[in-house]
Design an enzyme around this catalytic site. Structure first.
Site, mmCIF file in Angstrom:
data_model
loop_
_atom_site.group_PDB
_atom_site.id
_atom_site.type_symbol
_atom_site.label_atom_id
_atom_site.label_comp_id
_atom_site.label_asym_id
_atom_site.label_seq_id
_atom_site.Cartn_x
_atom_site.Cartn_y
_atom_site.Cartn_z
ATOM 1 N N HIS A 1 45.025 10.120 -70.748
ATOM 2 C CA HIS A 1 44.181 10.808 -71.739
ATOM 3 C C HIS A 1 45.072 11.270 -72.887
ATOM 4 O O HIS A 1 46.204 11.678 -72.677
ATOM 5 C CB HIS A 1 43.489 12.026 -71.096
ATOM 6 C CG HIS A 1 42.323 12.513 -71.878
ATOM 7 N ND1 HIS A 1 42.455 13.348 -72.956
ATOM 8 C CD2 HIS A 1 41.001 12.228 -71.769
ATOM 9 C CE1 HIS A 1 41.264 13.598 -73.463
ATOM 10 N NE2 HIS A 1 40.356 12.923 -72.778
ATOM 11 N N ASP B 1 36.262 9.380 -66.673
ATOM 12 C CA ASP B 1 35.621 8.083 -66.389
ATOM 13 C C ASP B 1 35.940 7.554 -65.001
ATOM 14 O O ASP B 1 35.236 6.677 -64.496
ATOM 15 C CB ASP B 1 36.046 7.056 -67.451
ATOM 16 C CG ASP B 1 35.473 7.419 -68.805
ATOM 17 O OD1 ASP B 1 36.249 7.756 -69.716
ATOM 18 O OD2 ASP B 1 34.232 7.439 -68.926
HETATM 19 C C1 SDX Z 1 37.664 9.139 -72.787
HETATM 20 O O1 SDX Z 1 39.684 11.800 -76.389
HETATM 21 C C2 SDX Z 1 38.809 12.150 -75.540
HETATM 22 O O2 SDX Z 1 38.543 13.333 -75.336
HETATM 23 C C3 SDX Z 1 38.068 11.008 -74.849
HETATM 24 C C4 SDX Z 1 37.167 11.430 -73.702
HETATM 25 C C5 SDX Z 1 35.941 12.169 -74.189
HETATM 26 O O3 SDX Z 1 35.363 12.918 -73.402
HETATM 27 O O4 SDX Z 1 35.497 11.908 -75.356
HETATM 28 O O5 SDX Z 1 37.858 12.248 -72.778
HETATM 29 C C6 SDX Z 1 36.626 10.192 -72.966
HETATM 30 O O6 SDX Z 1 37.771 8.266 -73.617
HETATM 31 C C7 SDX Z 1 38.594 9.214 -71.611
HETATM 32 C C8 SDX Z 1 39.679 8.082 -71.619
HETATM 33 C C9 SDX Z 1 39.020 6.824 -71.040
HETATM 34 N N1 SDX Z 1 39.873 5.665 -71.215
HETATM 35 C C10 SDX Z 1 40.515 5.099 -70.161
HETATM 36 O O7 SDX Z 1 40.465 5.515 -69.013
HETATM 37 C C11 SDX Z 1 41.263 3.814 -70.526
HETATM 38 C C12 SDX Z 1 42.654 3.843 -69.909
HETATM 39 N N2 SDX Z 1 43.479 4.848 -70.572
HETATM 40 C C13 SDX Z 1 44.363 4.423 -71.657
HETATM 41 O O8 SDX Z 1 43.816 3.420 -72.460
HETATM 42 C C14 SDX Z 1 44.994 5.603 -72.386
HETATM 43 O O9 SDX Z 1 45.442 6.467 -71.417
HETATM 44 C C15 SDX Z 1 44.171 6.386 -73.396
HETATM 45 C C16 SDX Z 1 43.580 5.501 -74.436
HETATM 46 C C17 SDX Z 1 43.093 7.131 -72.711
HETATM 47 C C18 SDX Z 1 45.121 7.395 -74.061
HETATM 48 O O10 SDX Z 1 46.038 6.638 -74.793
HETATM 49 P P1 SDX Z 1 47.175 7.342 -75.673
HETATM 50 O O11 SDX Z 1 47.054 8.813 -75.685
HETATM 51 O O12 SDX Z 1 47.217 6.637 -76.987
HETATM 52 O O13 SDX Z 1 48.479 7.075 -74.825
HETATM 53 P P2 SDX Z 1 49.374 5.823 -74.982
HETATM 54 O O14 SDX Z 1 48.529 4.589 -75.030
HETATM 55 O O15 SDX Z 1 50.325 6.074 -76.103
HETATM 56 O O16 SDX Z 1 50.143 5.804 -73.566
HETATM 57 C C19 SDX Z 1 51.295 6.594 -73.357
HETATM 58 C C20 SDX Z 1 52.100 5.825 -72.265
HETATM 59 C C21 SDX Z 1 52.349 4.372 -72.646
HETATM 60 O O17 SDX Z 1 53.520 3.950 -71.957
HETATM 61 P P3 SDX Z 1 54.956 3.969 -72.730
HETATM 62 O O18 SDX Z 1 54.745 3.198 -74.031
HETATM 63 O O19 SDX Z 1 55.244 5.441 -72.973
HETATM 64 O O20 SDX Z 1 55.918 3.313 -71.775
HETATM 65 O O21 SDX Z 1 51.297 5.799 -71.055
HETATM 66 C C22 SDX Z 1 50.977 4.445 -70.749
HETATM 67 C C23 SDX Z 1 51.170 3.644 -72.030
HETATM 68 O O22 SDX Z 1 51.491 2.283 -71.738
HETATM 69 N N3 SDX Z 1 49.559 4.447 -70.325
HETATM 70 C C24 SDX Z 1 49.066 3.767 -69.288
HETATM 71 C C25 SDX Z 1 47.705 4.113 -69.222
HETATM 72 N N4 SDX Z 1 47.412 4.964 -70.207
HETATM 73 C C26 SDX Z 1 48.569 5.166 -70.892
HETATM 74 N N5 SDX Z 1 49.662 2.900 -68.401
HETATM 75 C C27 SDX Z 1 48.834 2.364 -67.453
HETATM 76 N N6 SDX Z 1 47.519 2.676 -67.314
HETATM 77 C C28 SDX Z 1 46.926 3.523 -68.188
HETATM 78 N N7 SDX Z 1 45.632 3.806 -68.064
#
Ligand code: SDX
Length: 437
Positions: A307, A364
């Protein structure tokens, strides 16, 4: 000492002071509104990870502690003591309703839960496998055409009417489309049933049979809708505010918000969670997919994890996990999916890759399992998210419109494209263009 930060440009030793603004809770902000005028430079903040885009008194999130407040009330207390319509009222009317106010609110929503019959013709325009989020986005944009001429959506006296009409009609539109796609007879809202139960009634009832809706199912869906009601300036709410800043019709703002929410990185994640759990298929396969999720060269991500704000367990996921376990006991959930989900969570909460990146289950992760237990079609999971979030979107839109001189959202950029291209540098195309004249 004034509350300011000083920015020094080491290229010319020039310094600039910017005011620090404190909120009621959470991080203070640096007001950089004059930055471009003072320095001739923009800030750069990919994904707006460090940017506050507005002042708001609706929802507060503490990402470090994993706390969520709606107008000061903690979500765990609201989930335990109130129903979805209490929170809808709180978001829109800025206070919790007393019993009389809640009953009146229920009635106001019931009498607005019908849609213009002409809208049913819209459903025939879609191919059979149209995703319900695309249909809903079109329906809400269409709804704006019914409330344009006879309503002045720039008049604050009309805002609440616009908000309750939308909240009231969303479940009907969602259920009607489902019945249309299945070839089932349309079932109209039953005004003797509560808001959430009515949706399950419209989805499940048949003229010739008794509809079976268990109280635990109503409670689970009602709590799930409440937990989705608002979430500060997430991607879809920012979209609603951005479109709202141009003074477009509020339902056009909501339609845009639906488009943003649909993405699997956002509200579409609940559908992706279930599809991912089904793809993983068994506990034996979990390790293979955890490895993929950790592999930087592999685009695979664990849906329902991570998140932008929560660097702790999403408080909504905690409530949903309790509900999920209640549903398992009372109506049963696909046990294999639960075993796979539990194994993923068990690893993710102990594996350094996830711990070091603060990747916890989000809202989710469990909502998909609950919606599947309620026999909601997987492709309608994000539609449930819309039904929950619509009151929050309307509250945020109203707050934006009530603020004095709304500024249109218009960020800048770091330009990295070509420069100094002059005609003589243009190659064969120039010859072709000349010959065309
Ligand atoms: C919602 O914003 C809100 O409030 C949204 C929400 C709402 O109520 O409106 O809460 C609802 O959208 C919840 C999130 C639902 N999405 C998912 O579950 C999809 C999976 N999650 C990821 O796509 C991700 O965690 C996000 C999009 C939710 C957050 O992405 P960020 O903050 O941009 O973080 P990032 O992509 O920069 O990741 C940071 C690190 C990275 O690794 P490094 O580059 O540091 O090595 O964490 C890793 C990412 O690769 N990472 C994950 C991951 N999420 C982040 N690795 C594996 N699996 C994951 N799910």
């Amino acid at each position: 000492m004034a509350n300011t930060v000083t920015l020094t440009d080491n290229r010319n030793a020039k310094s600039y002071d910017f005011p620090i603004l404190d909120g009621a809770l959470g991080p203070s902000v640096i007001d950089i509104s004059s930055l471009y005028k003072d320095t001739g430079m923009f800030t750069f903040d990919r994904g707006y990870t460090s940017t506050a885009m507005c002042r708001s008194s609706i929802t507060f999130i503490d990402g470090e502690k994993g706390e969520l407040l709606h107008r000061g009330y903690d979500i765990a207390w609201l989930a335990e003591n109130k129903i979805f319509l209490d929170v809808v009222y709180l978001l829109l009317h800025k206070k919790l309703p007393d019993d009389l106010e809640l009953n009146d609110f229920r009635k106001e929503l019931k009498i607005r839960s019908f849609i213009n019959e002409k809208m049913l013709k819209l459903f025939d325009a879609f191919p059979d496998r149209a995703h319900p989020m695309a249909v809903l986005q079109a329906c809400i944009a269409t709804l704006s055409t019914y409330y344009s001429r006879d309503m002045n959506y720039d008049d604050p006296k009309e805002y609440m009417e616009l908000a309750i009409r939308l909240v009231a009609k969303l479940p009907t539109l969602a259920a009607f489309y489902y019945r249309h796609v299945m070839g089932y007879p349309i079932v109209y809202p039953d005004l003797d049933r509560g808001f959430t139960e009515n949706f399950l009634y419209m989805m499940r009832s048949f003229p010739h049979s008794h509809v079976n809706i268990k109280p635990i199912e109503v409670k689970a869906l009602d709590t799930l809708l409440m937990l989705h009601a608002d979430h500060e300036q997430n991607a879809s709410t920012t979209t609603v505010r951005t479109v709202g800043s141009t003074h477009s019709h509020p339902y056009s703002c909501i339609s845009a918000g639906i488009g943003a929410l649909w993405g699997h990185a956002h509200g579409g994640a609940n559908e992706s969670v279930i599809k991912q759990l089904e793809m993983i298929g068994s506990v034996e396969n979990v390790d293979k997919y955890i490895k993929k999720a950790k592999d930087k060269d592999d685009p695979f991500r664990l849906m329902g994890f991570g998140h932008r704000v929560y660097k702790n367990y999403d408080p909504r996921a905690k409530v949903l996990k309790g509900l999920r376990n209640q549903l398992i006991d009372e109506i049963g959930i696909d046990s294999n999916l639960i075993k796979v989900a539990n194994r993923i969570e068990e690893i993710a909460l102990t594996d350094d890759y996830f711990i070091s990146r603060n990747l916890y289950p989000n809202v989710d992760f469990n909502s998909g399992l609950i919606l599947k237990a309620l026999n909601i079609p997987t492709e309608m999971f994000a539609v449930m998210f819309v039904m929950g979030r619509a009151p929050g979107w309307m509250a945020q839109w109203m707050e934006l419109k009530e603020q004095a001189n709304v500024k249109i959202v218009r960020p800048r950029q770091l330009y990295i494209g070509p420069k100094d291209i002059t005609p003589e540098h243009v190659g064969p195309k120039d010859v072709e263009l000349k010959s065309r004249k």
